[in-house]
Scaffold this motif. Structure first.
Motif, PDB file in Angstrom:
ATOM      1  N   ASP A 191      -7.915  -8.948  13.194  1.00 12.65           N
ATOM      2  CA  ASP A 191      -7.790  -8.123  11.994  1.00 12.65           C
ATOM      3  C   ASP A 191      -6.339  -8.247  11.548  1.00 12.65           C
ATOM      4  O   ASP A 191      -5.422  -7.880  12.289  1.00 12.65           O
ATOM      5  CB  ASP A 191      -8.148  -6.670  12.311  1.00 12.65           C
ATOM      6  CG  ASP A 191      -8.150  -5.780  11.076  1.00 12.65           C
ATOM      7  OD1 ASP A 191      -7.369  -6.051  10.135  1.00 12.65           O
ATOM      8  OD2 ASP A 191      -8.904  -4.796  11.053  1.00 12.65           O
ATOM      9  N   LEU A 192      -6.136  -8.749  10.333  1.00 16.48           N
ATOM     10  CA  LEU A 192      -4.771  -9.064   9.907  1.00 16.48           C
ATOM     11  C   LEU A 192      -3.908  -7.847   9.693  1.00 16.48           C
ATOM     12  O   LEU A 192      -2.689  -7.980   9.487  1.00 16.48           O
ATOM     13  CB  LEU A 192      -4.813  -9.932   8.649  1.00 16.48           C
ATOM     14  CG  LEU A 192      -4.992 -11.454   8.864  1.00 16.48           C
ATOM     15  CD1 LEU A 192      -3.951 -12.017   9.812  1.00 16.48           C
ATOM     16  CD2 LEU A 192      -6.384 -11.802   9.337  1.00 16.48           C
ATOM     17  N   ASP A 193      -4.472  -6.618   9.791  1.00 13.58           N
ATOM     18  CA  ASP A 193      -3.600  -5.441   9.725  1.00 13.58           C
ATOM     19  C   ASP A 193      -2.814  -5.251  11.014  1.00 13.58           C
ATOM     20  O   ASP A 193      -1.992  -4.338  11.117  1.00 13.58           O
ATOM     21  CB  ASP A 193      -4.378  -4.177   9.344  1.00 13.58           C
ATOM     22  CG  ASP A 193      -5.370  -3.698  10.393  1.00 13.58           C
ATOM     23  OD1 ASP A 193      -5.267  -4.092  11.564  1.00 13.58           O
ATOM     24  OD2 ASP A 193      -6.267  -2.897  10.031  1.00 13.58           O
ATOM     25  N   VAL A 194      -3.044  -6.143  11.996  1.00 16.39           N
ATOM     26  CA  VAL A 194      -2.197  -6.128  13.186  1.00 16.39           C
ATOM     27  C   VAL A 194      -0.763  -6.504  12.832  1.00 16.39           C
ATOM     28  O   VAL A 194       0.188  -6.179  13.562  1.00 16.39           O
ATOM     29  CB  VAL A 194      -2.763  -7.079  14.268  1.00 16.39           C
ATOM     30  CG1 VAL A 194      -2.489  -8.538  13.918  1.00 16.39           C
ATOM     31  CG2 VAL A 194      -2.210  -6.751  15.645  1.00 16.39           C
ATOM     32  N   LEU A 195      -0.592  -7.164  11.677  1.00 20.25           N
ATOM     33  CA  LEU A 195       0.729  -7.606  11.244  1.00 20.25           C
ATOM     34  C   LEU A 195       1.563  -6.453  10.695  1.00 20.25           C
ATOM     35  O   LEU A 195       1.032  -5.456  10.192  1.00 20.25           O
ATOM     36  CB  LEU A 195       0.591  -8.664  10.154  1.00 20.25           C
ATOM     37  CG  LEU A 195      -0.050  -9.992  10.550  1.00 20.25           C
ATOM     38  CD1 LEU A 195      -0.395 -10.794   9.308  1.00 20.25           C
ATOM     39  CD2 LEU A 195       0.887 -10.776  11.463  1.00 20.25           C
ATOM     40  N   GLU A 196       2.852  -6.618  10.774  1.00 22.30           N
ATOM     41  CA  GLU A 196       3.770  -5.702  10.092  1.00 22.30           C
ATOM     42  C   GLU A 196       3.490  -5.768   8.587  1.00 22.30           C
ATOM     43  O   GLU A 196       3.302  -6.854   8.033  1.00 22.30           O
ATOM     44  CB  GLU A 196       5.215  -6.106  10.379  1.00 22.30           C
ATOM     45  CG  GLU A 196       6.260  -5.288   9.664  1.00 22.30           C
ATOM     46  CD  GLU A 196       6.318  -3.843  10.127  1.00 22.30           C
ATOM     47  OE1 GLU A 196       6.906  -3.030   9.392  1.00 22.30           O
ATOM     48  OE2 GLU A 196       5.782  -3.532  11.229  1.00 22.30           O
ATOM     49  N   PRO A 197       3.393  -4.625   7.922  1.00 15.35           N
ATOM     50  CA  PRO A 197       3.105  -4.644   6.480  1.00 15.35           C
ATOM     51  C   PRO A 197       4.051  -5.568   5.714  1.00 15.35           C
ATOM     52  O   PRO A 197       5.247  -5.630   5.987  1.00 15.35           O
ATOM     53  CB  PRO A 197       3.303  -3.182   6.074  1.00 15.35           C
ATOM     54  CG  PRO A 197       2.965  -2.412   7.307  1.00 15.35           C
ATOM     55  CD  PRO A 197       3.468  -3.245   8.448  1.00 15.35           C
ATOM     56  N   GLY A 198       3.467  -6.287   4.760  1.00 13.64           N
ATOM     57  CA  GLY A 198       4.238  -7.208   3.939  1.00 13.64           C
ATOM     58  C   GLY A 198       4.095  -8.662   4.345  1.00 13.64           C
ATOM     59  O   GLY A 198       4.459  -9.553   3.578  1.00 13.64           O
ATOM     60  N   GLN A 199       3.554  -8.923   5.547  1.00 12.72           N
ATOM     61  CA  GLN A 199       3.376 -10.303   5.991  1.00 12.72           C
ATOM     62  C   GLN A 199       2.233 -10.990   5.238  1.00 12.72           C
ATOM     63  O   GLN A 199       2.328 -12.151   4.864  1.00 12.72           O
ATOM     64  CB  GLN A 199       3.079 -10.345   7.493  1.00 12.72           C
ATOM     65  CG  GLN A 199       4.119  -9.653   8.361  1.00 12.72           C
ATOM     66  CD  GLN A 199       5.321 -10.521   8.649  1.00 12.72           C
ATOM     67  OE1 GLN A 199       5.198 -11.576   9.236  1.00 12.72           O
ATOM     68  NE2 GLN A 199       6.486 -10.078   8.234  1.00 12.72           N
ATOM     69  N   LEU A 200       1.146 -10.239   5.056  1.00 15.64           N
ATOM     70  CA  LEU A 200      -0.025 -10.679   4.303  1.00 15.64           C
ATOM     71  C   LEU A 200      -0.621  -9.449   3.625  1.00 15.64           C
ATOM     72  O   LEU A 200      -0.452  -8.324   4.126  1.00 15.64           O
ATOM     73  CB  LEU A 200      -1.081 -11.291   5.229  1.00 15.64           C
ATOM     74  CG  LEU A 200      -0.958 -12.748   5.663  1.00 15.64           C
ATOM     75  CD1 LEU A 200      -2.071 -13.086   6.657  1.00 15.64           C
ATOM     76  CD2 LEU A 200      -1.009 -13.695   4.489  1.00 15.64           C
ATOM     77  N   PRO A 201      -1.342  -9.618   2.518  1.00 11.94           N
ATOM     78  CA  PRO A 201      -2.025  -8.462   1.930  1.00 11.94           C
ATOM     79  C   PRO A 201      -3.223  -8.063   2.794  1.00 11.94           C
ATOM     80  O   PRO A 201      -4.129  -8.866   3.023  1.00 11.94           O
ATOM     81  CB  PRO A 201      -2.459  -8.977   0.556  1.00 11.94           C
ATOM     82  CG  PRO A 201      -2.514 -10.457   0.686  1.00 11.94           C
ATOM     83  CD  PRO A 201      -1.488 -10.834   1.687  1.00 11.94           C
ATOM     84  N   VAL A 202      -3.200  -6.831   3.301  1.00  8.92           N
ATOM     85  CA  VAL A 202      -4.285  -6.348   4.153  1.00  8.92           C
ATOM     86  C   VAL A 202      -4.777  -5.004   3.625  1.00  8.92           C
ATOM     87  O   VAL A 202      -4.102  -4.330   2.851  1.00  8.92           O
ATOM     88  CB  VAL A 202      -3.833  -6.216   5.626  1.00  8.92           C
ATOM     89  CG1 VAL A 202      -3.406  -7.572   6.174  1.00  8.92           C
ATOM     90  CG2 VAL A 202      -2.710  -5.203   5.784  1.00  8.92           C
ATOM     91  N   PHE A 203      -5.951  -4.612   4.072  1.00  2.00           N
ATOM     92  CA  PHE A 203      -6.601  -3.414   3.548  1.00  2.00           C
ATOM     93  C   PHE A 203      -6.003  -2.132   4.120  1.00  2.00           C
ATOM     94  O   PHE A 203      -5.864  -1.140   3.404  1.00  2.00           O
ATOM     95  CB  PHE A 203      -8.097  -3.475   3.853  1.00  2.00           C
ATOM     96  CG  PHE A 203      -8.873  -2.296   3.345  1.00  2.00           C
ATOM     97  CD1 PHE A 203      -9.069  -2.105   1.990  1.00  2.00           C
ATOM     98  CD2 PHE A 203      -9.423  -1.377   4.233  1.00  2.00           C
ATOM     99  CE1 PHE A 203      -9.789  -1.026   1.507  1.00  2.00           C
ATOM    100  CE2 PHE A 203     -10.151  -0.291   3.765  1.00  2.00           C
ATOM    101  CZ  PHE A 203     -10.337  -0.119   2.402  1.00  2.00           C
ATOM    102  N   MET A 204      -5.661  -2.129   5.394  1.00  5.17           N
ATOM    103  CA  MET A 204      -5.175  -0.905   6.043  1.00  5.17           C
ATOM    104  C   MET A 204      -3.862  -1.181   6.773  1.00  5.17           C
ATOM    105  O   MET A 204      -3.810  -1.201   8.004  1.00  5.17           O
ATOM    106  CB  MET A 204      -6.219  -0.356   7.023  1.00  5.17           C
ATOM    107  CG  MET A 204      -7.509   0.074   6.374  1.00  5.17           C
ATOM    108  SD  MET A 204      -8.700   0.773   7.547  1.00  5.17           S
ATOM    109  CE  MET A 204      -7.866   2.315   7.997  1.00  5.17           C
ATOM    110  N   PRO A 205      -2.764  -1.421   6.035  1.00  3.40           N
ATOM    111  CA  PRO A 205      -1.484  -1.704   6.693  1.00  3.40           C
ATOM    112  C   PRO A 205      -1.001  -0.524   7.527  1.00  3.40           C
ATOM    113  O   PRO A 205      -1.219   0.631   7.167  1.00  3.40           O
ATOM    114  CB  PRO A 205      -0.545  -1.987   5.517  1.00  3.40           C
ATOM    115  CG  PRO A 205      -1.161  -1.288   4.350  1.00  3.40           C
ATOM    116  CD  PRO A 205      -2.643  -1.353   4.566  1.00  3.40           C
TER     117      PRO A 205
END
Length: 254
Positions: A191-205
């Motif tokens: 789930d790409l929200d594992v990333l720090e916000p701003g790395q990729l557009p995700v639904f639940m940063p």
């Protein structure tokens, strides 16, 4: 569409054919390390943007597109139609349930590395929102597709109290060695929200996440430890850089 035949992303013909773990296009000769399973549905309130993001074009042959009216139907179709080595692009993490079920049927012991800002370990009784996308890892465990001992939960930092109790009770943590040692294969649910916000557009940063380099290194490590049977990418919002997504798949050996 048969899991043995897929649409080539290069020449757009239905002539990409599965051979062992790879697809080879009979028209243009391109070779791919996985078949794309597209699941443009999110099981919860307001998840339309995740569903839209699941239609992102990726340079992998499209082997299966799953759109069903219930999660049970979706899970069953994914599990039965899964290509031998899948790259799952799903709206929400519920897409992983069918992938895990299908791969578990092929291996004596399947490990799961679940990268997510959230635990996804709620039940209908414990969930504060009732959104099914907060429950898929628990569903996969409860149905017996994967054992808690074979799960590594990496990057989670926003767990509900019942989820914290569950991981403590069952010994689930981010230890890759514990989860992977002795496994026949591993499925990586990313789930790409594992990333720090701003790395990729995700639904639940969620703040406090991993960097792209961290995730890439982790995927390389998982791939170096054993056979990656499949990778799932979920939780995106529209506008994600497809080159980054394809780079992550490549790091996992797909």
């Amino acid at each position: 569409m048969s899991a043995l035949r897929a649409r080539c992303p290069h020449c757009r013909t239905l002539t990409a054919v599965a051979f062992d773990d790879v697809y080879e296009c009979h028209s243009c000769g391109a070779v791919f390390g996985a078949g794309l399973v597209r699941v443009p549905r999110a099981w919860g309130d307001g998840g339309e943007t995740m569903a839209e993001a699941a239609r992102t074009e990726l340079a992998y042959p499209e082997a299966l597109v799953v759109e069903r009216d219930t999660l049970d139907e979706q899970t069953d179709v994914i599990a039965r139609g899964l290509p031998k080595r899948p790259l799952v692009l799903g709206g929400c993490c519920c897409a992983h349930i069918g992938a895990i079920r299908g791969l578990a049927a092929r291996h004596d012991r399947l490990a799961v590395v679940w990268l997510d800002a959230h635990g996804d370990l709620n039940t209908p009784e414990s969930s504060p929102s009732g959104n099914l996308w907060g429950m898929p890892l628990r569903m996969a465990i409860d149905e017996g597709s994967v054992r808690p001992a074979d799960v590594a939960l990496v990057g989670a930092r926003d767990l509900d109290p019942p989820e914290r109790e569950y991981v403590a009770e069952h010994g689930i943590d981010d230890d890759l060695s514990r989860a992977l040692d002795g496994a026949d294969a591993v499925y990586v649910a990313l789930d790409l929200d594992v990333l720090e916000p701003g790395q990729l557009p995700v639904f639940m940063p969620a703040p406090g996440g991993l960097g792209l380099d961290d995730v890439e290194r982790l995927l390389l490590e998982v791939a170096s430890r054993g056979r990656v049977a499949g990778l799932g990418l979920t939780g995106l919002a529209p506008g994600a850089d497809r080159a980054i997504l394809e780079g992550l798949a490549a790091a996992a050996g797909l």
